[in-house]
Motif scaffolding. Structure first.
Motif: not given
Length: 126
Positions: A83-91, A108-126
């Protein structure tokens, strides 16, 4: 047991870069497409990108095209999201998910996927 482990999130300034990783285990990694989604506070989960099992087919939501790059290393059972040129909206919390087959059909549909991992937080802020 199928597992997906996302990592690499953090705090970054606008314009900065991060690389997320999604490590898979418990299944034949190169048999499945992998997708990335994100969810910002108070918003619905949003598709970000998908990569086919071979890595030959790549998909991105319009808002990240030209800034994000998805790739995979099947020898390491890992998918990356550069992820390059990150924006606050990418948070958001970014999660990876395993498709039901080799291709990114209806990715683009969540129902397409059978297994999910836990998330990782991305925060774009000055």
């Amino acid at each position: 047991e199928v597992q997906l482990q996302a990592s690499g999130g953090g705090l970054v300034q606008p314009g900065g870069s991060l690389r997320l990783s999604c490590a898979g285990s418990g299944f034949t990694f190169d048999d499945y497409a992998i997708g990335w989604f994100r969810q910002a506070p108070g918003k619905e989960r949003e598709e970000v990108s998908c990569i086919s099992s071979t890595g030959n087919s790549l998909h991105y939501v319009d808002s990240v095209k030209g800034r994000f790059t998805i790739s995979r290393d099947n020898a390491e059972d890992t998918v990356y999201l550069q992820m390059n040129s990150l924006k606050p909206g990418d948070t958001a919390v970014y999660s990876c998910a395993r498709g039901r087959g080799r291709l990114c059909l209806r990715w683009h549909l969540t129902a397409t996927y059978g297994y999910w991992g836990q998330g990782t937080q991305v925060t774009v802020s000055s």
